[in-house]
Scaffold this motif. Structure first.
Motif, PDB file in Angstrom:
ATOM      1  N   THR A   1      50.611  75.449  31.439  1.00  0.00           N
ATOM      2  CA  THR A   1      49.490  75.280  30.823  1.00  0.00           C
ATOM      3  C   THR A   1      48.253  74.968  31.893  1.00  0.00           C
ATOM      4  N   ILE A   2      48.701  74.057  32.635  1.00  0.00           N
ATOM      5  CA  ILE A   2      47.544  73.408  33.567  1.00  0.00           C
ATOM      6  C   ILE A   2      47.298  74.701  34.721  1.00  0.00           C
TER       7      ILE A   2
ATOM      8  N   GLU B   1      48.678  77.620  34.940  1.00  0.00           N
ATOM      9  CA  GLU B   1      49.092  79.009  34.497  1.00  0.00           C
ATOM     10  C   GLU B   1      50.097  79.623  35.421  1.00  0.00           C
TER      11      GLU B   1
ATOM     12  N   GLU C   1      39.844  68.923  28.667  1.00  0.00           N
ATOM     13  CA  GLU C   1      40.792  69.820  28.451  1.00  0.00           C
ATOM     14  C   GLU C   1      42.083  69.150  28.786  1.00  0.00           C
ATOM     15  N   ILE C   2      42.133  68.234  29.707  1.00  0.00           N
ATOM     16  CA  ILE C   2      43.504  67.862  30.225  1.00  0.00           C
ATOM     17  C   ILE C   2      44.149  66.796  29.055  1.00  0.00           C
TER      18      ILE C   2
ATOM     19  N   ASP D   1      43.779  67.399  25.974  1.00  0.00           N
ATOM     20  CA  ASP D   1      44.487  68.313  24.983  1.00  0.00           C
ATOM     21  C   ASP D   1      45.671  68.818  25.449  1.00  0.00           C
ATOM     22  N   VAL D   2      45.857  69.019  26.687  1.00  0.00           N
ATOM     23  CA  VAL D   2      47.213  69.624  27.361  1.00  0.00           C
ATOM     24  C   VAL D   2      47.991  68.391  27.331  1.00  0.00           C
ATOM     25  N   GLN D   3      47.648  67.337  27.783  1.00  0.00           N
ATOM     26  CA  GLN D   3      48.556  65.978  27.520  1.00  0.00           C
ATOM     27  C   GLN D   3      48.911  65.851  26.191  1.00  0.00           C
TER      28      GLN D   3
ATOM     29  N   PRO E   1      40.419  65.130  22.981  1.00  0.00           N
ATOM     30  CA  PRO E   1      40.322  66.555  23.272  1.00  0.00           C
ATOM     31  C   PRO E   1      39.043  67.147  22.941  1.00  0.00           C
TER      32      PRO E   1
ATOM     33  N   ARG F   1      52.824  68.587  18.157  1.00  0.00           N
ATOM     34  CA  ARG F   1      51.446  69.469  18.199  1.00  0.00           C
ATOM     35  C   ARG F   1      51.034  69.736  16.851  1.00  0.00           C
TER      36      ARG F   1
ATOM     37  N   SER G   1      50.177  67.929  23.912  1.00  0.00           N
ATOM     38  CA  SER G   1      51.039  68.712  23.832  1.00  0.00           C
ATOM     39  C   SER G   1      52.540  68.284  23.759  1.00  0.00           C
TER      40      SER G   1
ATOM     41  N   LEU H   1      53.874  70.376  32.860  1.00  0.00           N
ATOM     42  CA  LEU H   1      52.821  71.402  32.203  1.00  0.00           C
ATOM     43  C   LEU H   1      52.311  72.306  33.212  1.00  0.00           C
TER      44      LEU H   1
END
Lengths: 133, 389
Positions: free
Chosen positions: B59-60, B62, B127-128, B130-132, A68, B138, B134, B56
Motif C-alpha cells: 500500500t505505502i 505500491e 493518508e498514513i 488510514d494505511v496504518q 484518516p 477494517r 488497515s 505495508l
C-alpha cells in the motif's frame, strides 16, 4: 479506490444491526460469524440471524484528534466500545454529544447515520452511530 | 544435513531509523542486509534462504514481491536463493525470525537471513493513518473511525478507570524509551523527555498524546541465523535463540474477553519461557512492542512481571537501563522508532549487541537472557522469543 461491493455486502448488518446467534450455545455475535468460536463445528449450519436492539452501555471511549482523511472533517470525534444489551461489544462513534458528557457506564442507543461516501461523487454509505440516552 | 538442535544469530545489521527521505525501500533493505552479512563474516552466496519481513509496502510503496526485490538487489538473484515475504502486520519481524528459526530447526537450512524493512514516509499527511488503520479490522473497526492510536486509547481509559492508574505512570514508558534512545546512535529520537512534556504534548486520541505514540519511521534490520552444526564447524561465537512462541487472539478489540488483557502475549510468553527453560527472574532485559505507551504497562503485566493494574509500580525505577528489569535498552518503539516490518527484527539486532557486550553506552550489565516481544495491532498476534547464552 471504489469499494461499493464491500459496502453493499454489509448494508443489512450496518442498517439493522444484524448479528448472529449460535443455535448450539445461544451466544450472540456482532459482527456476524459463520462459526461460533465456542462450539466450532457443532454450530455449523445453526448460526441464525438476530437483530440487535441498539441499546447498550459505554465500555470505554476516546476522543480522536488525529484521523484518516475520510474522517478529517469530523475531528475531533468520539469513538467508543459499546456493550450491547444482547451481549456482544462493538466499535462505533458517539454523536450529538459533547465529550464532557460522555462517561464509562452511560447508556446509549444506536442511530442510523451517514458514514461517508465512496469517492467524491460516489455512493453514500450509511451505518450505525450511537447517541446518549 | 543433520537435524539442528540449536539456532544461533551469527550476524546483525541495521540502518539508522528515522525519516530517511533520500533512501528508498530497496536502499534500506540492501544496506541492513549487507551489514549483517559483513558482520557474520559470510558471503551472500552462503545464504540458503531469505525471509523478508514487511507489513505495508504493498500500500505505502505500491511494491509487492518484497522478498524477490530484496534478494535481487542484495546481489543474490544469480544464486537463485529462495526468498519469501512474511507478513503478520506489525509482528511481521518476530514472525519472520520464527519462520527462519523453524526452518533451521527442521534441518532444511544451515544459514538463513531475515531482513525486515519498512519505508513509511513515501506517503504524506494523514493518508498514513488510514494505511496504518488497515492493521485493525477494517470493516468493523476502521470503517467507524478507529485508528491504532484510538484503540490503544480506549484500552488505556478503561484500564485507568478500573485500576486507578494515574496518567503519569503511562507517560513513564515513553520517558524511559527516550532516555535509552539517547544512547543509541541508530534511534530516530535521541532527545530525553519528561513526564510533563508527554502530558502537555498534542492529543492524538484522548487520553493519549503524541508523545505516547510511536512515530512514522523508515528503517531496516537484518540478522543472519545459522544451525548449531554450522556454528561449531566454523567456530563462530553466536548468540543462541533459546525459544520461539507465537499466539493469536480475536482481530477486533471489541471481540476480546478483556480490552486491556493481551491474551496472545500471555500465552506466547508462557510458552517461550517454558521452552527456553528459564524463569522470569533470569531475564536480563526486555524489548517490548510499546507502539503506544499504554501497551508497555499491559505487556509487563501480561508477560507476568506484574499483576494486572500493578505495572505502575515498575515504570518509575525498575525498567530503567540500570534498574531491576531494564525495558527497551534500544529506545523501544517510541524513541528508536517503529518501521513496522523491521521493528521485530530490530529487537534481535539489539539483543545480539547486548548479549555480545557490544551495546556501548546502553549496555545492560551482565546481560545473559533477553525476552523479545513483538505484537500486531491491538494484540491480535504476539510473537515472543528468548535469546541468550
Amino acid at each position: 479506490m471504489g469499494q461499493l461491493s464491500r459496502f453493499w455486502r454489509e448494508s443489512e448488518h450496518r442498517y439493522r444491526l444484524l448479528g448472529s446467534k449460535c443455535g448450539n450455545c445461544g451466544t450472540v455475535y456482532f459482527p456476524p460469524r459463520e462459526v461460533c468460536p465456542t462450539c466450532h463445528r457443532d454450530s455449523i449450519g445453526k448460526m441464525k440471524d438476530i437483530e440487535l436492539s441498539g441499546d447498550g452501555v459505554i465500555e470505554s471511549f476516546t476522543v480522536v484528534h488525529e484521523a484518516p482523511p475520510r474522517f478529517s472533517r469530523q475531528r475531533p470525534y468520539i469513538l467508543a466500545l459499546i456493550k450491547t444489551e444482547e451481549g456482544p461489544m462493538l466499535t462505533g462513534q458517539i454523536v450529538d454529544a459533547d465529550p464532557d458528557e460522555v462517561e464509562i457506564g452511560k447508556k446509549v442507543h444506536a442511530v442510523f447515520r451517514r458514514m461517508g461516501e465512496d469517492g467524491e461523487s460516489g455512493v453514500i454509505v450509511y451505518g450505525y452511530k450511537f447517541v446518549l440516552d | 544435513m543433520e537435524l539442528s538442535n540449536d539456532v544461533y544469530i551469527i550476524g546483525a545489521g541495521e540502518t539508522k531509523f528515522g525519516e530517511l527521505w533520500d533512501k528508498s525501500l530497496r536502499d534500506l533493505a540492501v544496506e541492513a542486509g549487507l551489514e549483517a552479512i559483513k558482520d557474520a563474516n559470510i558471503y551472500s552466496k552462503d545464504l540458503q534462504m531469505l525471509y523478508a519481513s514487511n507489513s505495508l509496502a504493498g500500500t505505502i510503496n505500491e511494491q509487492s514481491n518484497i522478498a524477490a526485490l530484496a534478494a535481487d538487489f542484495s546481489g543474490i538473484a544469480e544464486n537463485h536463493v529462495p526468498a519469501v515475504r512474511v507478513e503478520a502486520s506489525t509482528a511481521s519481524g518476530g514472525a519472520a525470525v520464527r519462520e527462519a528459526y523453524l526452518a533451521i530447526k527442521s534441518g532444511e537450512y544451515d544459514v538463513v537471513m531475515v531482513g525486515g524493512v519498512e519505508k513509511m514516509t513515501d506517503i504524506y499527511g494523514t493518508e498514513i493513518i488510514d494505511v496504518q488503520s488497515s492493521i485493525l479490522d477494517r470493516e468493523w473497526e476502521s470503517f467507524n473511525g478507529a485508528t491504532p492510536a484510538a484503540m490503544a486509547a480506549i484500552a488505556a481509559r478503561r484500564y485507568m478507570h478500573d485500576f486507578n492508574v494515574e496518567r503519569e505512570a503511562i507517560s513513564m514508558v515513553a520517558v524511559n524509551d527516550h532516555a535509552n534512545a539517547s544512547l543509541n546512535p541508530d534511534a530516530q529520537y535521541r532527545n530525553k523527555i519528561t513526564v510533563d512534556q508527554v502530558l502537555n504534548s498534542d492529543p492524538v486520541a484522548e487520553p493519549l498524546n503524541v508523545f505516547d505514540c510511536s512515530p512514522i519511521t523508515d528503517g531496516a534490520s537484518a540478522i543472519i541465523l545459522a544451525s548449531e552444526g554450522f556454528v561449531k564447524k566454523n567456530r563462530i561465537d553466536g548468540v543462541r535463540i533459546l525459544s520461539s512462541a507465537m499466539a493469536e487472539d480475536y482481530l477486533a478489540l471489541h471481540s476480546r474477553k478483556s480490552i486491556y488483557t493481551l491474551e496472545s502475549t500471555k500465552i506466547a510468553t508462557e510458552e517461550a519461557l517454558k521452552k527456553a527453560g528459564i524463569k522470569r527472574e533470569d531475564v536480563s532485559f526486555l524489548e517490548l512492542n510499546d507502539s503506544y505507551s499504554i501497551y508497555g504497562l499491559l505487556e509487563l503485566e501480561d508477560m507476568g512481571f506484574a499483576e494486572k493494574g500493578k505495572a505502575k509500580d515498575l515504570v518509575y525505577d525498575d525498567i530503567k537501563l540500570n534498574g531491576r528489569l531494564p525495558v527497551n535498552p534500544s529506545g523501544g518503539l517510541k524513541a528508536k522508532g517503529n518501521p513496522l516490518g523491521a521493528t521485530g527484527v530490530s529487537q534481535f539486532f539489539e539483543a545480539y549487541l547486548q548479549l555480545k557486550g557490544k551495546a556501548g553506552q546502553r549496555q545492560v550489565k551482565d546481560a545473559r537472557y533477553a525476552l523479545l516481544h513483538n505484537m500486531a495491532g491491538t494484540g491480535a498476534t504476539s510473537v515472543v522469543h528468548v535469546v541468550g547464552e
